[in-house]
Design an enzyme around this catalytic site. Structure first.
Site, PDB file in Angstrom:
ATOM      1  CG  HIS A 271       3.450   0.281   4.926  1.00 57.09           C
ATOM      2  ND1 HIS A 271       2.838  -0.507   5.865  1.00 57.09           N
ATOM      3  CD2 HIS A 271       4.473  -0.476   4.446  1.00 57.09           C
ATOM      4  CE1 HIS A 271       3.458  -1.665   5.941  1.00 57.09           C
ATOM      5  NE2 HIS A 271       4.448  -1.673   5.087  1.00 57.09           N
TER       6      HIS A 271
ATOM      7  CD  GLU B 113       0.112   1.024   7.649  1.00 56.81           C
ATOM      8  OE1 GLU B 113       0.615   1.014   6.510  1.00 56.81           O
ATOM      9  OE2 GLU B 113      -0.216  -0.019   8.228  1.00 56.81           O
TER      10      GLU B 113
ATOM     11  CG  ASN C 101      -0.146  -0.153   2.529  1.00 53.94           C
ATOM     12  OD1 ASN C 101       1.091  -0.178   2.529  1.00 53.94           O
ATOM     13  ND2 ASN C 101      -0.856  -0.270   3.642  1.00 53.94           N
TER      14      ASN C 101
END
Ligand code: PGA
Length: 242
Positions: free
Chosen positions: A138, A143, A136
């Site tokens: 990160h 995050e 994702n």
């Protein structure tokens, strides 16, 4: 951003390890941070080899952790601490005093954040930080939609991170939070190495390199960092068009 593409994971790992060795040879008092996870394993193997062959001397370096799963310590196989100690710290001639690692079992996590922030500032900020990229985007546990103004902090884990986490552990663990260096800590480093291999990272690599800078993709926020080196294998680089 300088992009370095090597044929495969092993060659990518060797090239990145050589970069780190050169860096430390130029600055023996390096404060070094290396991510846990799967991607850095090859780099760690080559760093241990370089140390054994006396190509690098870590005796004046300091080491700080990037992140840890809240609730996990070294006893848990797959924790960041277990990974870094077993693959690196225990295999090179350094002392415990040189290392500052997040304790995911700390009862006071805010205090733990302050302890790590203080170690970094006492040592004049991170020199070299080696970051993997999550599926994702990160970096550490920064995050998607991460605030930019954070030092060490505790975060709720993104659903993608929770899903991916099963690959690290030999039993099901209900991880919900992470403790991580923040975007500010990372941005205050001297040099950043981003590393990614495998076809499954090709989409996020493309977003990072060719997409807009956006908090939804934390790795994209590093784009304009002055000394950023992105080490890739050919599979991870395969969707890049530029
Ligand atoms: P990985 O993790 O190296 O295990 O793919 C990367 C990350 O989540 O930062």
């Amino acid at each position: 951003m300088e992009i370095i593409i090597k044929q495969d994971y092993d060659k990518m790992s060797k090239e990145a390890a050589d970069f780190i060795v050169n860096y430390i040879n130029n600055k023996p008092e390096t404060l070094l941070c290396i991510a846990g996870g799967e991607t850095p394993a090859g780099i760690l193997k080559y760093l241990v080899e370089a140390s054994n062959n006396k190509k690098v001397d870590f005796s004046k370096c300091k080491f700080v952790s990037l992140d840890e799963w809240v609730g996990l310590g070294r006893e848990t196989r797959g924790s960041c601490k277990e990974t870094l100690y077993n693959q690196f710290f225990d295999l090179i001639p350094i002392t415990e005093e040189q290392i500052c690692f997040f304790d995911g079992l700390a009862s006071d996590l805010e205090k733990e954040c302050k302890r790590v922030d203080k170690f970094i500032s006492d040592n004049g900020n991170i020199d070299l930080i080696v970051l993997g990229i999550g599926m994702n985007g990160h970096i550490g546990f920064n995050e998607p939609n991460v605030p930019l103004d954070t030092y060490c902090h505790v975060v709720g884990l993104d659903p993608v991170t929770k899903d991916v986490s099963v690959k690290y552990f030999d039993k099901a663990l209900d991880v919900k939070q992470g403790i991580s260096l923040g975007m500010k800590t990372i941005n205050e480093a001297d040099t950043i190495l981003l590393i990614a291999n495998d076809l499954r990272k090709a989409d996020i690599v493309k977003k990072t390199v060719e997409g807009e800078k956006m908090p939804e993709v934390p790795s994209s926020l590093l784009k304009d960092f002055p000394k950023l080196y992105f080490f890739l294998d050919e599979a991870a680089a395969s969707k890049l068009t530029k």
